[in-house]
Design a protein around this motif. Sequence first.
Motif, short mmCIF file in Angstrom:
data_model
loop_
_atom_site.label_atom_id
_atom_site.label_comp_id
_atom_site.label_asym_id
_atom_site.label_seq_id
_atom_site.Cartn_x
_atom_site.Cartn_y
_atom_site.Cartn_z
N ASP A 164 5.07 30.45 69.50
CA ASP A 164 4.01 31.09 70.30
C ASP A 164 2.80 31.39 69.42
N ALA A 165 3.07 31.69 68.15
CA ALA A 165 1.98 32.00 67.21
C ALA A 165 1.39 30.72 66.61
N GLY A 166 1.86 29.58 67.07
CA GLY A 166 1.31 28.30 66.60
C GLY A 166 1.82 27.91 65.22
N GLN A 167 2.96 28.50 64.81
CA GLN A 167 3.49 28.21 63.47
C GLN A 167 4.76 27.38 63.56
N LEU A 168 5.01 26.60 62.50
CA LEU A 168 6.33 25.99 62.39
C LEU A 168 7.34 27.12 62.23
N PRO A 169 8.51 27.03 62.88
CA PRO A 169 9.43 28.18 62.90
C PRO A 169 10.36 28.25 61.69
N ILE A 170 9.84 27.92 60.50
CA ILE A 170 10.70 27.92 59.30
C ILE A 170 10.95 29.35 58.84
N ALA A 171 12.23 29.69 58.67
CA ALA A 171 12.59 31.07 58.30
C ALA A 171 12.96 31.19 56.83
N ARG A 172 13.56 30.16 56.29
CA ARG A 172 14.02 30.25 54.90
C ARG A 172 14.27 28.86 54.36
N GLY A 173 14.50 28.77 53.07
CA GLY A 173 14.74 27.46 52.49
C GLY A 173 14.77 27.55 50.98
N ILE A 174 14.59 26.39 50.35
CA ILE A 174 14.60 26.38 48.89
C ILE A 174 13.85 25.14 48.40
N THR A 175 13.09 25.32 47.33
CA THR A 175 12.50 24.18 46.62
C THR A 175 13.39 23.91 45.42
N VAL A 211 13.59 17.63 53.12
CA VAL A 211 12.42 16.80 52.88
C VAL A 211 12.07 16.86 51.39
N GLY A 212 12.08 15.70 50.74
CA GLY A 212 11.78 15.65 49.31
C GLY A 212 12.71 16.59 48.56
N ASN A 213 12.11 17.41 47.70
CA ASN A 213 12.92 18.35 46.92
C ASN A 213 13.00 19.70 47.60
N SER A 214 13.20 19.69 48.91
CA SER A 214 13.29 20.98 49.61
C SER A 214 14.31 20.93 50.73
N TYR A 215 14.85 22.11 51.05
CA TYR A 215 15.60 22.31 52.29
C TYR A 215 14.91 23.45 53.01
N SER A 216 14.83 23.35 54.33
CA SER A 216 14.23 24.45 55.08
C SER A 216 14.96 24.63 56.39
N GLN A 217 15.19 25.88 56.73
CA GLN A 217 15.93 26.17 57.97
C GLN A 217 15.04 26.92 58.95
N ASN A 218 15.11 26.50 60.21
CA ASN A 218 14.36 27.19 61.26
C ASN A 218 15.00 28.53 61.59
N GLU A 219 14.22 29.38 62.27
CA GLU A 219 14.73 30.67 62.74
C GLU A 219 16.05 30.44 63.48
N LYS A 220 17.03 31.33 63.24
CA LYS A 220 18.36 31.15 63.83
C LYS A 220 18.49 31.80 65.21
N VAL A 221 17.61 32.78 65.47
CA VAL A 221 17.68 33.50 66.74
C VAL A 221 16.61 32.93 67.66
N LEU A 222 17.01 32.66 68.91
CA LEU A 222 16.10 31.96 69.82
C LEU A 222 14.78 32.70 70.01
N SER A 223 14.83 34.04 70.17
CA SER A 223 13.59 34.78 70.42
C SER A 223 12.63 34.65 69.22
N ALA A 224 13.20 34.67 68.00
CA ALA A 224 12.35 34.55 66.80
C ALA A 224 11.76 33.14 66.71
N TYR A 225 12.58 32.15 67.07
CA TYR A 225 12.13 30.75 67.08
C TYR A 225 10.95 30.59 68.06
N TYR A 226 11.07 31.20 69.24
CA TYR A 226 10.00 31.12 70.24
C TYR A 226 8.74 31.86 69.76
N GLU A 227 8.96 33.02 69.16
CA GLU A 227 7.81 33.83 68.70
C GLU A 227 6.96 33.06 67.70
N ARG A 228 7.62 32.41 66.77
CA ARG A 228 6.88 31.68 65.74
C ARG A 228 6.06 30.55 66.37
#
Length: 470
Positions: free
Chosen positions: A360-371, A341-358
């Motif tokens: 569950d906490a009401g957050q977008l499950p973004i784990a890493r990326g770059i501007t 998106v725009g001048n960024s790349y972002s990757q979601n959590e790679k492990v399913l449990s971590a993706y669900y946890e994020r």
Amino acid sequence: MIPLIPSVEFDAALVRKLNQMGPRYTSYPTADRFSGDFGTEQYRTAVTRLDGLGERAPFSLYVHIPFCESLCYYCGCNKIITQDKTKSAEYLSYLSREMRLQAALLGERRKVDQLHFGGGTPTYLSDAQMDGLLGQLRAYFDFAPDEEGEFSIEVDPRTVTPQRIARLRRQGFNRISLGIQDFDPAVQKAVNRIQSYAQTMEVLKAARTSGFRSISVDLIYGLPLQSAESFGPTLDKVVAARPDRIAVYNYAHMPQLFKAQRLIKADELPDPEAKLAMLGLCIERLTAAGYVYIGMDHFALPEDDLARSQREGKLQRNFQGYSTHADAPMVALGVSAISAVGNSYSQNEKVLSAYYERLDAGQLPIARGITLNDDDVLRRTVIGRLMCDFDLAYKDLALPPGVAPEDYFAEDLARLAPLEEEGLLSRDGGGIKVKMRGRLMIRNICMAFDNYLNAPKQEGPQPARYSRTI
Ligand code: SF4
């Protein structure tokens, strides 16, 4: 008689000489440069900056379905092998939460002119689950009409019937990509993917009669027990079926990175010379059958949109390979999925449990990326144009005012000099043109402009992150 369009030159000695490990440049900077310092806040900033494009700027959507019923030993994808179908129901409920969070951030309704379902195996979902998921996507996003949009899905022919294919078309998909790899039963057994020719042809015919606009097939060379002699019949059968696009991927045996590949018997793998012979055969057979080499493993019929976009200088590259719409922001949903998106790349959590946890906490499950900084953006354009057009016009680059391209890229151009001497490209004051002879080695050319790759190395052994051309 099919008019042959010259699109690539194969020189075995040249490939042998320049064969090296390098990125495939589905993004620049490449995904291994993403950092955990990038998170939801940075993604939010990138989305906010999009406002300059207008509230209704079209988006691309990617949806990752990670489940597969059985393991193909060559697999390097992010997937979960399970026959427990309750897993997909749980996953869909989390996808729905992610969709809601993304839609809230993007503004309630955004036009989507490109949708891609990848995996894993998207057809792991039942008809009813697919109906539900597409219904939710349509509730949140405003899809372009069928004749304007590209709505594609990856299909494992072993998981579908002709009726299912017709249903996928009615559900709104208009492009389909079928995994084949190799029709040779011995190779199929060695990689644990048994898929008959008859079954695959039935699915391909169903896609055609159901009105899919474009049919793509995936093959792989370099698998155990393959040789040019054994792979020839597979190529003949595929060419006879006349799909619109054919991707022929080079199998990169990297068991240290991909656990599934440890199940492949290394002594059954073809040696580099046999792989080179297979690559030569693919190029010879496919171009003789009228396919155009698009670049990086991809061939298309001249009338296909990919070939047409390339002729018009509109082709783009993204995480799914080549695309006609990829200049649009890409919002990716699902575990491990990567957004651009725009001048960024972002990757979601790679492990399913971590993706669900994020979630569950009401957050977008973004784990890493770059501007991306200004230099990254510039180099992304350079690499993108070379990969897609085999041509770079300096006038298309937004260089700092008063700076000449030859000065800005002085070190990069010096790295290109040996490749120019090999006859891979030509340069003048207007830019760079990749010759037919250089097309197969395009990543070598792009690597000259990769600032991260060319940065001074740390001491000690370097991790093997990239595959070789051969
Ligand atoms: S190759 Fe495709 S179908 Fe096979 S395990 Fe990997 S993701 Fe699943």
